[in-house]
Design an enzyme around this catalytic site. Structure first.
Site, PDB file in Angstrom:
ATOM      1  N   LYS A  50     -27.966  22.298  29.726  1.00  0.00           N
ATOM      2  CA  LYS A  50     -28.349  22.698  31.078  1.00  0.00           C
ATOM      3  C   LYS A  50     -27.812  21.690  32.211  1.00  0.00           C
ATOM      4  CE  LYS A  50     -32.793  24.260  29.274  1.00  0.00           C
ATOM      5  NZ  LYS A  50     -34.392  23.727  29.234  1.00  0.00           N
ATOM      6  N   GLY A  51     -27.508  20.204  31.525  1.00  0.00           N
ATOM      7  CA  GLY A  51     -27.303  19.297  32.509  1.00  0.00           C
ATOM      8  C   GLY A  51     -26.323  19.182  33.533  1.00  0.00           C
ATOM      9  N   GLU A 106     -19.456  18.942  32.066  1.00  0.00           N
ATOM     10  CA  GLU A 106     -20.771  18.087  31.354  1.00  0.00           C
ATOM     11  C   GLU A 106     -21.340  17.416  32.755  1.00  0.00           C
ATOM     12  OE1 GLU A 106     -22.058  17.658  28.553  1.00  0.00           O
ATOM     13  OE2 GLU A 106     -20.450  17.521  27.025  1.00  0.00           O
ATOM     14  N   ASP A 110     -22.435  11.042  26.828  1.00  0.00           N
ATOM     15  CA  ASP A 110     -23.230   9.764  26.020  1.00  0.00           C
ATOM     16  C   ASP A 110     -22.493   9.298  24.837  1.00  0.00           C
ATOM     17  OD1 ASP A 110     -25.321   7.904  25.949  1.00  0.00           O
ATOM     18  OD2 ASP A 110     -26.809   9.431  24.853  1.00  0.00           O
ATOM     19  N   LYS A 138     -20.849   7.298  30.134  1.00  0.00           N
ATOM     20  CA  LYS A 138     -21.410   6.014  29.507  1.00  0.00           C
ATOM     21  C   LYS A 138     -20.588   5.726  28.603  1.00  0.00           C
ATOM     22  CE  LYS A 138     -26.505   7.286  29.942  1.00  0.00           C
ATOM     23  NZ  LYS A 138     -27.577   7.402  29.267  1.00  0.00           N
ATOM     24  N   PHE A 159     -30.759   5.221  31.559  1.00  0.00           N
ATOM     25  CA  PHE A 159     -30.972   6.722  31.474  1.00  0.00           C
ATOM     26  C   PHE A 159     -31.191   7.328  32.769  1.00  0.00           C
ATOM     27  CE2 PHE A 159     -33.356  10.554  30.704  1.00  0.00           C
ATOM     28  CZ  PHE A 159     -32.669  10.743  29.348  1.00  0.00           C
ATOM     29  N   ASP A 166     -32.223  15.643  33.134  1.00  0.00           N
ATOM     30  CA  ASP A 166     -33.619  15.798  32.911  1.00  0.00           C
ATOM     31  C   ASP A 166     -34.062  14.591  32.135  1.00  0.00           C
ATOM     32  OD1 ASP A 166     -32.165  16.601  30.305  1.00  0.00           O
ATOM     33  OD2 ASP A 166     -34.349  16.811  29.627  1.00  0.00           O
ATOM     34  N   ARG A 172     -34.722  17.717  36.745  1.00  0.00           N
ATOM     35  CA  ARG A 172     -33.558  18.386  37.335  1.00  0.00           C
ATOM     36  C   ARG A 172     -33.289  18.468  38.691  1.00  0.00           C
ATOM     37  NH1 ARG A 172     -31.284  19.320  32.136  1.00  0.00           N
ATOM     38  NH2 ARG A 172     -32.524  20.075  30.613  1.00  0.00           N
TER      39      ARG A 172
HETATM   40  P1  IMP Z   1     -23.795  13.352  23.710  1.00  0.00           P
HETATM   41  O1  IMP Z   1     -22.673  12.671  24.767  1.00  0.00           O
HETATM   42  O2  IMP Z   1     -23.349  14.454  22.623  1.00  0.00           O
HETATM   43  O3  IMP Z   1     -24.521  12.192  23.512  1.00  0.00           O
HETATM   44  O4  IMP Z   1     -24.555  14.310  24.515  1.00  0.00           O
HETATM   45  C1  IMP Z   1     -25.086  14.185  26.046  1.00  0.00           C
HETATM   46  C2  IMP Z   1     -26.412  14.920  26.190  1.00  0.00           C
HETATM   47  O5  IMP Z   1     -27.218  13.942  26.223  1.00  0.00           O
HETATM   48  C3  IMP Z   1     -26.234  15.329  27.780  1.00  0.00           C
HETATM   49  O6  IMP Z   1     -25.778  16.333  27.702  1.00  0.00           O
HETATM   50  C4  IMP Z   1     -27.670  15.186  28.032  1.00  0.00           C
HETATM   51  O7  IMP Z   1     -28.566  16.172  27.629  1.00  0.00           O
HETATM   52  C5  IMP Z   1     -28.241  13.996  27.177  1.00  0.00           C
HETATM   53  N1  IMP Z   1     -28.210  12.743  27.887  1.00  0.00           N
HETATM   54  C6  IMP Z   1     -27.613  11.608  27.717  1.00  0.00           C
HETATM   55  N2  IMP Z   1     -27.797  10.457  28.385  1.00  0.00           N
HETATM   56  C7  IMP Z   1     -28.682  11.186  29.325  1.00  0.00           C
HETATM   57  C8  IMP Z   1     -29.194  10.340  30.579  1.00  0.00           C
HETATM   58  O8  IMP Z   1     -29.081   9.310  30.832  1.00  0.00           O
HETATM   59  N3  IMP Z   1     -29.878  11.343  31.225  1.00  0.00           N
HETATM   60  C9  IMP Z   1     -30.119  12.667  30.986  1.00  0.00           C
HETATM   61  N4  IMP Z   1     -29.698  13.160  29.854  1.00  0.00           N
HETATM   62  C10 IMP Z   1     -28.765  12.496  28.933  1.00  0.00           C
HETATM   63 MG    MG Z   2     -31.491  16.433  28.204  1.00  0.00          MG
END
Ligand code: IMP
Ligand code: MG
Length: 183
Positions: A50-51, A106, A110, A138, A159, A166, A172
Protein backbone atom coordinates in the site's frame (compact mmCIF):
# COMPACT_ATOMS: atom_id res chain seq x y z
CA UNK A 1 1.27 18.96 21.60
CA UNK A 2 2.05 17.51 25.04
CA UNK A 3 3.02 13.87 25.34
CA UNK A 4 -0.20 13.10 27.30
CA UNK A 5 -2.34 14.64 24.54
CA UNK A 6 -0.36 12.66 22.04
CA UNK A 7 -0.83 9.38 23.88
CA UNK A 8 -4.60 10.08 24.08
CA UNK A 9 -4.61 10.33 20.32
CA UNK A 10 -2.36 7.28 20.00
CA UNK A 11 0.15 9.38 18.09
CA UNK A 12 3.69 8.11 18.40
CA UNK A 13 6.38 10.78 18.74
CA UNK A 14 7.86 11.76 15.43
CA UNK A 15 9.96 14.50 13.92
CA UNK A 16 9.18 16.20 10.64
CA UNK A 17 11.66 15.02 8.01
CA UNK A 18 10.20 16.05 4.63
CA UNK A 19 7.56 18.76 4.40
CA UNK A 20 4.93 18.97 1.65
CA UNK A 21 6.82 21.58 -0.37
CA UNK A 22 9.99 19.48 -0.37
CA UNK A 23 8.09 16.33 -1.37
CA UNK A 24 6.12 18.09 -4.14
CA UNK A 25 9.26 19.60 -5.64
CA UNK A 26 11.07 16.26 -5.74
CA UNK A 27 8.04 14.41 -7.14
CA UNK A 28 7.80 17.01 -9.94
CA UNK A 29 11.51 16.48 -10.72
CA UNK A 30 11.03 12.71 -10.88
CA UNK A 31 8.01 13.18 -13.13
CA UNK A 32 10.05 15.35 -15.52
CA UNK A 33 12.90 12.84 -15.61
CA UNK A 34 10.51 9.96 -16.33
CA UNK A 35 8.68 12.00 -18.99
CA UNK A 36 12.00 12.72 -20.69
CA UNK A 37 13.27 9.11 -20.46
CA UNK A 38 10.04 7.52 -21.76
CA UNK A 39 9.22 10.02 -24.51
CA UNK A 40 7.50 8.21 -27.40
CA UNK A 41 6.54 5.26 -25.16
CA UNK A 42 3.47 4.45 -23.15
CA UNK A 43 4.79 3.01 -19.90
CA UNK A 44 2.79 0.68 -17.70
CA UNK A 45 3.15 2.04 -14.20
CA UNK A 46 2.72 -0.63 -11.52
CA UNK A 47 2.41 0.45 -7.90
CA UNK A 48 3.34 -1.79 -4.98
CA UNK A 49 0.56 -1.46 -2.43
CA UNK A 50 0.00 0.00 0.00
CA UNK A 51 3.00 2.27 0.57
CA UNK A 52 3.03 3.57 -3.01
CA UNK A 53 -0.46 4.96 -3.29
CA UNK A 54 -0.07 8.59 -2.20
CA UNK A 55 3.27 9.02 -3.97
CA UNK A 56 2.01 7.31 -7.11
CA UNK A 57 -1.10 9.46 -7.36
CA UNK A 58 1.07 12.59 -7.28
CA UNK A 59 3.78 11.15 -9.51
CA UNK A 60 1.53 10.06 -12.39
CA UNK A 61 0.13 13.60 -12.60
CA UNK A 62 3.69 14.83 -13.20
CA UNK A 63 4.28 12.37 -16.07
CA UNK A 64 3.20 13.97 -19.34
CA UNK A 65 2.83 10.74 -21.33
CA UNK A 66 0.04 8.26 -22.12
CA UNK A 67 0.54 6.03 -19.08
CA UNK A 68 -1.42 3.01 -17.91
CA UNK A 69 -1.71 2.12 -14.25
CA UNK A 70 -1.84 -1.18 -12.36
CA UNK A 71 -1.17 -2.28 -8.80
CA UNK A 72 0.32 -5.32 -7.13
CA UNK A 73 0.11 -6.22 -3.53
CA UNK A 74 3.13 -7.85 -1.91
CA UNK A 75 3.42 -8.82 1.70
CA UNK A 76 6.49 -9.94 3.57
CA UNK A 77 6.49 -12.52 6.30
CA UNK A 78 9.23 -13.82 8.50
CA UNK A 79 10.30 -17.33 7.57
CA UNK A 80 12.04 -19.74 9.93
CA UNK A 81 14.12 -18.82 12.92
CA UNK A 82 16.61 -16.63 11.09
CA UNK A 83 14.17 -13.71 10.81
CA UNK A 84 14.53 -13.95 7.04
CA UNK A 85 11.91 -11.99 5.17
CA UNK A 86 10.05 -13.87 2.46
CA UNK A 87 7.93 -11.97 -0.04
CA UNK A 88 4.54 -13.23 -1.11
CA UNK A 89 2.45 -11.75 -3.92
CA UNK A 90 -1.20 -11.50 -3.07
CA UNK A 91 -2.29 -10.25 -6.46
CA UNK A 92 -1.08 -10.41 -10.04
CA UNK A 93 -1.41 -7.81 -12.79
CA UNK A 94 -4.28 -8.47 -15.25
CA UNK A 95 -2.61 -6.48 -18.08
CA UNK A 96 -0.12 -8.50 -20.19
CA UNK A 97 3.44 -7.32 -19.51
CA UNK A 98 5.04 -8.75 -22.65
CA UNK A 99 6.89 -6.05 -24.64
CA UNK A 100 5.71 -3.30 -22.26
CA UNK A 101 7.90 -0.69 -20.59
CA UNK A 102 7.20 -1.32 -16.91
CA UNK A 103 7.86 1.26 -14.22
CA UNK A 104 7.44 -0.15 -10.70
CA UNK A 105 6.49 2.40 -8.03
CA UNK A 106 7.54 1.76 -4.43
CA UNK A 107 6.97 3.99 -1.41
CA UNK A 108 10.12 2.81 0.32
CA UNK A 109 12.86 0.27 -0.40
CA UNK A 110 14.29 -1.21 2.79
CA UNK A 111 15.80 -4.73 2.51
CA UNK A 112 15.05 -4.51 -1.25
CA UNK A 113 13.60 -8.03 -1.14
CA UNK A 114 10.20 -6.87 -2.37
CA UNK A 115 11.70 -4.94 -5.28
CA UNK A 116 14.00 -7.82 -6.28
CA UNK A 117 11.13 -10.33 -6.17
CA UNK A 118 8.87 -8.07 -8.24
CA UNK A 119 11.50 -7.44 -10.92
CA UNK A 120 12.17 -11.18 -11.08
CA UNK A 121 8.47 -12.06 -11.45
CA UNK A 122 7.80 -9.36 -14.06
CA UNK A 123 10.92 -10.26 -16.07
CA UNK A 124 9.50 -13.76 -16.61
CA UNK A 125 6.77 -12.17 -18.75
CA UNK A 126 9.32 -10.66 -21.16
CA UNK A 127 8.58 -6.95 -20.84
CA UNK A 128 10.54 -4.51 -23.02
CA UNK A 129 12.04 -3.00 -19.84
CA UNK A 130 11.53 -2.93 -16.06
CA UNK A 131 12.70 0.00 -13.93
CA UNK A 132 11.93 1.08 -10.38
CA UNK A 133 11.02 4.44 -8.93
CA UNK A 134 10.98 4.69 -5.15
CA UNK A 135 10.12 7.73 -3.11
CA UNK A 136 12.50 6.69 -0.32
CA UNK A 137 15.58 4.49 -0.43
CA UNK A 138 17.34 3.04 2.62
CA UNK A 139 20.59 1.82 0.99
CA UNK A 140 22.22 0.78 4.28
CA UNK A 141 19.39 -1.72 4.85
CA UNK A 142 19.55 -3.44 1.46
CA UNK A 143 20.01 -7.18 1.73
CA UNK A 144 20.01 -7.79 -2.00
CA UNK A 145 21.52 -6.02 -4.96
CA UNK A 146 19.02 -3.81 -6.72
CA UNK A 147 19.21 -1.12 -9.36
CA UNK A 148 16.87 1.74 -8.44
CA UNK A 149 16.76 4.00 -11.47
CA UNK A 150 14.74 6.80 -9.85
CA UNK A 151 14.91 7.74 -6.17
CA UNK A 152 13.18 10.59 -4.39
CA UNK A 153 15.16 10.70 -1.16
CA UNK A 154 17.89 8.60 0.45
CA UNK A 155 17.81 8.12 4.22
CA UNK A 156 19.63 6.14 6.93
CA UNK A 157 18.09 3.61 9.26
CA UNK A 158 15.15 5.75 10.37
CA UNK A 159 11.57 4.49 10.35
CA UNK A 160 9.38 6.87 8.35
CA UNK A 161 5.65 7.53 8.44
CA UNK A 162 3.24 9.60 6.37
CA UNK A 163 2.55 10.27 2.68
CA UNK A 164 1.44 6.65 2.27
CA UNK A 165 3.94 5.08 4.68
CA UNK A 166 2.54 3.40 7.76
CA UNK A 167 3.41 2.22 11.20
CA UNK A 168 0.99 -0.62 12.05
CA UNK A 169 -1.31 0.62 9.26
CA UNK A 170 -1.63 4.15 10.65
CA UNK A 171 -0.29 7.56 9.58
CA UNK A 172 -0.57 6.94 5.82
CA UNK A 173 -2.76 10.05 5.63
CA UNK A 174 -0.18 12.49 7.01
CA UNK A 175 0.57 14.94 4.16
CA UNK A 176 4.27 15.09 5.12
CA UNK A 177 6.91 12.51 6.06
CA UNK A 178 8.05 12.16 9.64
CA UNK A 179 10.50 9.87 11.36
CA UNK A 180 9.54 7.98 14.49
CA UNK A 181 11.58 8.95 17.52
CA UNK A 182 11.91 7.36 20.96
CA UNK A 183 9.79 8.78 23.76
P1 IMP B 1 11.64 -4.46 1.65
O1 IMP B 1 12.42 -3.46 0.81
O2 IMP B 1 11.32 -5.73 0.94
O3 IMP B 1 12.29 -4.67 2.99
O4 IMP B 1 10.20 -3.90 1.93
C1 IMP B 1 9.92 -2.61 2.09
C2 IMP B 1 8.58 -2.55 2.77
O5 IMP B 1 8.78 -2.51 4.19
C3 IMP B 1 7.90 -1.26 2.39
O6 IMP B 1 7.06 -1.44 1.28
C4 IMP B 1 7.16 -0.92 3.66
O7 IMP B 1 5.93 -1.59 3.68
C5 IMP B 1 8.00 -1.48 4.77
N1 IMP B 1 8.92 -0.46 5.34
C6 IMP B 1 10.26 -0.52 5.40
N2 IMP B 1 10.78 0.56 6.00
C7 IMP B 1 9.72 1.35 6.31
C8 IMP B 1 9.60 2.65 6.93
O8 IMP B 1 10.57 3.33 7.33
N3 IMP B 1 8.33 3.11 7.08
C9 IMP B 1 7.23 2.43 6.66
N4 IMP B 1 7.30 1.24 6.08
C10 IMP B 1 8.53 0.69 5.90
MG1 MG C 1 4.01 -1.27 6.31
Amino acid sequence: MSSSQRSNLHIKPFELLLDQTTINKRVAELGSEITRDYTGKNPLIIGVLKGCFVFMSDLIRQIKLPVEVEFVSASSYVKGSKQEKEIKFVSAVPTPLKDRHILVVEGIVDSAKTAVKIVKEFTKEEPASVEIVTLIDKPASHREKIDLKYKGFTIGNEFLIGYGLDNTQRYRNLPFIGKLVDN
